[in-house]
Motif scaffolding. Structure first.
Motif, short mmCIF file in Angstrom:
data_model
loop_
_atom_site.label_atom_id
_atom_site.label_comp_id
_atom_site.label_asym_id
_atom_site.label_seq_id
_atom_site.Cartn_x
_atom_site.Cartn_y
_atom_site.Cartn_z
N ASP A 77 0.83 -1.21 0.00
CA ASP A 77 0.00 0.00 0.00
C ASP A 77 0.87 1.26 0.00
O ASP A 77 0.59 2.22 -0.72
CB ASP A 77 -0.90 0.02 1.23
CG ASP A 77 -2.08 -0.93 1.11
OD1 ASP A 77 -2.27 -1.50 0.02
OD2 ASP A 77 -2.81 -1.10 2.11
N GLY A 78 1.91 1.25 0.83
CA GLY A 78 2.79 2.42 0.90
C GLY A 78 3.49 2.67 -0.42
O GLY A 78 3.61 3.82 -0.86
N PHE A 79 3.97 1.60 -1.04
CA PHE A 79 4.61 1.74 -2.35
C PHE A 79 3.64 2.31 -3.37
O PHE A 79 3.98 3.21 -4.15
CB PHE A 79 5.13 0.39 -2.82
CG PHE A 79 5.63 0.40 -4.24
CD1 PHE A 79 6.93 0.78 -4.54
CD2 PHE A 79 4.78 0.05 -5.30
CE1 PHE A 79 7.38 0.81 -5.87
CE2 PHE A 79 5.22 0.08 -6.61
CZ PHE A 79 6.52 0.46 -6.90
N ALA A 80 2.41 1.79 -3.39
CA ALA A 80 1.41 2.24 -4.36
C ALA A 80 1.13 3.73 -4.22
O ALA A 80 1.06 4.46 -5.21
CB ALA A 80 0.12 1.43 -4.21
N LEU A 81 0.99 4.18 -2.98
CA LEU A 81 0.70 5.60 -2.76
C LEU A 81 1.88 6.47 -3.18
O LEU A 81 1.70 7.51 -3.82
CB LEU A 81 0.38 5.83 -1.27
CG LEU A 81 -0.04 7.24 -0.89
CD1 LEU A 81 -1.27 7.68 -1.69
CD2 LEU A 81 -0.34 7.32 0.61
N ASN A 82 3.10 6.05 -2.85
CA ASN A 82 4.28 6.82 -3.23
C ASN A 82 4.40 6.90 -4.76
O ASN A 82 4.73 7.96 -5.33
CB ASN A 82 5.52 6.15 -2.64
CG ASN A 82 6.77 6.99 -2.82
OD1 ASN A 82 7.02 7.92 -2.06
ND2 ASN A 82 7.58 6.65 -3.81
N TRP A 83 4.13 5.80 -5.45
CA TRP A 83 4.19 5.76 -6.91
C TRP A 83 3.15 6.68 -7.53
O TRP A 83 3.41 7.39 -8.51
CB TRP A 83 3.99 4.31 -7.35
CG TRP A 83 3.71 4.00 -8.78
CD1 TRP A 83 2.75 3.15 -9.23
CD2 TRP A 83 4.39 4.48 -9.96
NE1 TRP A 83 2.78 3.07 -10.61
CE2 TRP A 83 3.78 3.88 -11.08
CE3 TRP A 83 5.44 5.37 -10.17
CZ2 TRP A 83 4.18 4.12 -12.39
CZ3 TRP A 83 5.85 5.62 -11.48
CH2 TRP A 83 5.23 5.00 -12.56
N LEU A 84 1.96 6.74 -6.92
CA LEU A 84 0.92 7.63 -7.43
C LEU A 84 1.29 9.10 -7.25
O LEU A 84 0.97 9.94 -8.09
CB LEU A 84 -0.40 7.35 -6.71
CG LEU A 84 -1.09 6.02 -7.04
CD1 LEU A 84 -2.27 5.79 -6.12
CD2 LEU A 84 -1.53 6.00 -8.50
N VAL A 85 1.97 9.39 -6.16
CA VAL A 85 2.32 10.79 -5.87
C VAL A 85 3.46 11.27 -6.75
O VAL A 85 3.39 12.35 -7.36
CB VAL A 85 2.69 10.94 -4.38
CG1 VAL A 85 3.28 12.33 -4.12
CG2 VAL A 85 1.46 10.72 -3.50
N PHE A 86 4.53 10.49 -6.89
CA PHE A 86 5.73 10.98 -7.55
C PHE A 86 5.86 10.56 -9.02
O PHE A 86 6.57 11.21 -9.78
CB PHE A 86 6.97 10.52 -6.78
CG PHE A 86 7.07 11.16 -5.41
CD1 PHE A 86 7.45 12.49 -5.27
CD2 PHE A 86 6.74 10.45 -4.26
CE1 PHE A 86 7.52 13.10 -4.03
CE2 PHE A 86 6.82 11.03 -3.01
CZ PHE A 86 7.21 12.36 -2.90
N THR A 87 5.22 9.49 -9.42
CA THR A 87 5.18 9.03 -10.82
C THR A 87 6.56 8.93 -11.47
O THR A 87 6.69 9.12 -12.67
CB THR A 87 4.27 9.93 -11.67
OG1 THR A 87 4.85 11.23 -11.81
CG2 THR A 87 2.88 10.04 -11.08
N ASP A 88 7.58 8.67 -10.69
CA ASP A 88 8.93 8.52 -11.21
C ASP A 88 9.22 7.03 -11.35
O ASP A 88 9.52 6.35 -10.37
CB ASP A 88 9.93 9.18 -10.25
CG ASP A 88 11.36 9.17 -10.78
OD1 ASP A 88 11.68 8.28 -11.60
OD2 ASP A 88 12.15 10.03 -10.37
#
Length: 233
Positions: free
Chosen positions: A163-174
């Motif tokens: 879940d944490g990875f998914a949210l970080n990926w959605l925020v930064f899109t890098d």
């Protein structure tokens, strides 16, 4: 033009709803937008679903089914550590390749928490049950004496890290950073397993034979790896 069966049309509308929710959020997922995304007349949507709540209930079922399918696909039928590692990596890579789906899940869970009912809990409970079954099977196959609380904790850790990875990926899109962070996230799981299970799975790419590593050395190595990701400049 051949007529599309109702079941197929319903599935198309549900998939379209997931894509619209990813872009516009739940509140912006109007029936008109969903119908347009599915390339279907608005009347068809209202024919397939008597109310928007009925459509969203099916969207939750779809999301829950997709999540379970990812877990099942990544069940490697090995020992507990290897199985947990495969589940986590499978989820992280799935989120990386299906960013819209991850966005939809977060939107839907946030929306569901503001509604009556327990739709969000249903998605998580079914995911936990699937993951727990896979880990229990691995424990039995390996004849490991892990108690129920440890399996529950491992299930939670895999879920929380993904879940944490998914949210970080959605925020930064890098994407380049996200690909590196997959390894970091799996490393966190490795460190937890080394400390709590006494063993840790070796990375899949590392096929060369090695002498057995003690739990203490494995834990220290993983923690050093995690610290190395922290920069001060």
């Amino acid at each position: 033009m051949a007529r599309i069966p109702a079941a197929e049309r319903r599935a198309e509308l549900v998939a379209a709803a997931v894509r619209v929710i990813a872009v516009h959020g739940v509140d912006g997922a109007t029936t008109r937008r969903i119908a347009q995304e599915a390339n279907a007349p608005l009347a068809t949507l209202h024919y397939c679903f008597a109310a928007k709540e009925e459509l969203f209930a099916e969207v939750f079922e779809y999301v829950s089914g997709q999540y379970r399918e990812v877990l099942t696909r990544n069940a490697v039928h090995s020992d507990v550590s290897t199985s947990a590692r495969a589940l986590l990596r499978g989820l992280l890579e799935w989120y990386l390749e299906n960013r819209d789906f991850g966005a939809s899940i977060i939107e839907l869970v946030s929306w569901a928490q503001r509604q009556e009912g327990a739709q969000a809990e249903m998605v998580y409970n079914e995911a936990f049950a699937t993951m727990r079954t896979i880990l229990e099977t691995a424990k039995t196959a390996a004849d490991r004496s892990l108690d129920s609380d440890t399996i529950d904790a491992l299930t939670y850790i895999v879920s929380a890290l993904s879940d944490g990875f998914a949210l970080n990926w959605l925020v930064f899109t890098d994407r380049a950073a996200a690909e590196r962070q997959i390894e970091l996230t799996v490393g966190v799981l490795d460190a937890w397993m080394a400390a709590n299970l006494g063993t840790v799975a070796a990375p899949a790419a590392d096929s060369a034979p090695h002498a057995p590593e003690s739990p203490e050395a494995s834990s220290e190595r993983n923690l050093r790896s995690l610290v190395s990701w922290v920069g001060v400049d």
